[in-house]
Scaffold this motif. Structure first.
Motif, short mmCIF file in Angstrom:
data_model
loop_
_atom_site.label_atom_id
_atom_site.label_comp_id
_atom_site.label_asym_id
_atom_site.label_seq_id
_atom_site.Cartn_x
_atom_site.Cartn_y
_atom_site.Cartn_z
N ASP A 47 121.82 -49.16 -11.10
CA ASP A 47 121.53 -49.95 -11.91
C ASP A 47 121.68 -49.79 -13.18
OD1 ASP A 47 120.42 -52.00 -9.74
OD2 ASP A 47 118.61 -51.33 -10.12
N ARG A 51 124.27 -51.94 -15.48
CA ARG A 51 123.45 -52.95 -16.54
C ARG A 51 124.04 -53.09 -17.68
NH1 ARG A 51 119.10 -55.41 -16.66
NH2 ARG A 51 117.99 -55.89 -18.61
N ASN A 107 110.28 -56.47 -17.78
CA ASN A 107 111.41 -56.22 -17.03
C ASN A 107 111.20 -55.82 -15.63
OD1 ASN A 107 112.95 -56.70 -19.24
ND2 ASN A 107 112.80 -54.40 -19.97
N ASN A 110 110.33 -59.14 -13.63
CA ASN A 110 111.65 -59.93 -13.41
C ASN A 110 112.67 -59.13 -12.57
OD1 ASN A 110 113.04 -62.30 -14.09
ND2 ASN A 110 114.46 -60.71 -15.20
N ARG A 111 112.82 -57.80 -12.80
CA ARG A 111 113.69 -56.98 -11.78
C ARG A 111 113.37 -56.82 -10.28
NH1 ARG A 111 115.44 -52.50 -16.54
NH2 ARG A 111 115.98 -54.25 -18.03
N ALA A 115 115.17 -58.23 -6.91
CA ALA A 115 115.82 -57.01 -6.25
C ALA A 115 116.16 -57.39 -4.60
CB ALA A 115 114.88 -55.83 -6.05
N THR A 137 113.94 -50.55 -8.95
CA THR A 137 114.09 -51.35 -10.37
C THR A 137 113.33 -50.69 -11.35
OG1 THR A 137 112.47 -52.99 -9.85
CG2 THR A 137 114.69 -53.48 -9.12
#
Length: 287
Positions: A47, A51, A107, A110-111, A115, A137
């Motif tokens: 990630d 990213r 973050n 959301n992540r 996932a 994450t």
């Protein structure tokens, strides 16, 4: 759940059998999660690598995102709405401090939510504890927040602001933000696998949460009475106010507000974990 079954007549060779865990059994499967810890490291490193690939500014976005958000909020609430900030703290730093915590929570939530669907190929083809997907994450989310905290630290040195030894409690407030985000991400991630509508609703909820959280204003700016009581039901209020108290030396949140935030965060985390572990057995069938 895995088990090794000896094979008669084949010496020391054995067959690994994977069976669905009993109801809520994975809540206590910490040993299995630890056994597959390499998955977290590799997915987290992936990630971080992917990213900001193929972006013109690359990792600079880690710095620019919280700065731009804090600048906009400072202009809207500090200049346009003319809300008073705490004495001795520039309004931009005040907003930036709140933005650091909220961005960490947002973050993580959301992540963690996306996932499972983002790793659908792994889910459908390979066995490992699915709980590792949202946990992986945390690597990128925490790294981003640490960069933002370092920037805030530089600002504190430049402005000559020292909150005292209460600054040592800052990691605890960040841990609460991570835990709350994980709880939301566990629950939402369990449902987004089957109901992709959740993926459209969550960003709207998080955007709404930004404005009902004291990111760019204080709890004192909220009118007394029912409005403040309703506003205080948001557990992020105590977490954000606590982090700014630790970093900027602003007034400390009340003990009742802190206890409420801690209790709600733990409840959300446990409920999210229960929901995720209950539904993960069907991920491969519906993803």
């Amino acid at each position: 759940m895995t088990a090794r079954v000896p094979q008669p007549g084949r010496g020391d060779r054995s067959l690994t059998v994977i069976r669905p865990s009993r109801r809520f059994a994975n809540l206590f499967a910490f040993g299995e999660v630890w056994e597959y810890r390499e998955v977290v490291r590799r997915l987290g490193a992936r990630d971080l690598t992917l990213r900001y690939r193929q972006t013109a500014l690359g990792v600079t976005w880690v710095v620019l995102q919280p700065l731009l958000a804090a600048g906009i909020l400072s202009f809207v609430f500090g200049s346009v709405a003319n809300l008073p900030g705490p004495a001795g703290v520039p309004y931009f730093m005040f907003s930036f401090g709140g933005m650091v915590v909220f961005t960490l929570f947002s973050n993580v939530a959301n992540r963690a939510t996306f996932a499972p669907t983002a790793n659908s190929a792994l889910v459908s083809r390979t066995y490992f504890p699915r709980l590792l997907l949202p946990l992986s994450t945390l690597v990128s989310a925490v790294v981003d927040s640490l960069v933002a905290v370092a920037m805030l630290g530089v600002m504190l040195v430049i402005e000559g602001i020292w909150s005292g030894w209460v600054i040592l409690t800052a990691p605890l407030w960040m841990l609460l933000a991570v835990s709350f985000g994980l709880g939301v991400g566990f629950a939402a991630g369990a449902y987004v696998v089957r109901y992709r509508d959740v993926g459209f609703v969550l960003p709207v909820i998080l955007q709404f949460a930004l404005y009902v959280s004291p990111v760019a204003y204080t709890l004192d700016n909220v009118p007394d009475g029912f409005a403040r009581t309703l506003f205080s039901l948001n557990p992020l209020v105590g977490i954000i106010e606590g982090f700014r108290w630790a970093m900027l030396g602003t007034p400390a949140p009340s003990a009742g507000l802190v206890v409420y935030s801690v209790v709600v965060t733990l409840v959300v985390l446990v409920v999210g974990l229960v929901v995720f572990t209950e539904r993960e057995r069907k991920f491969a069938d519906v993803i």
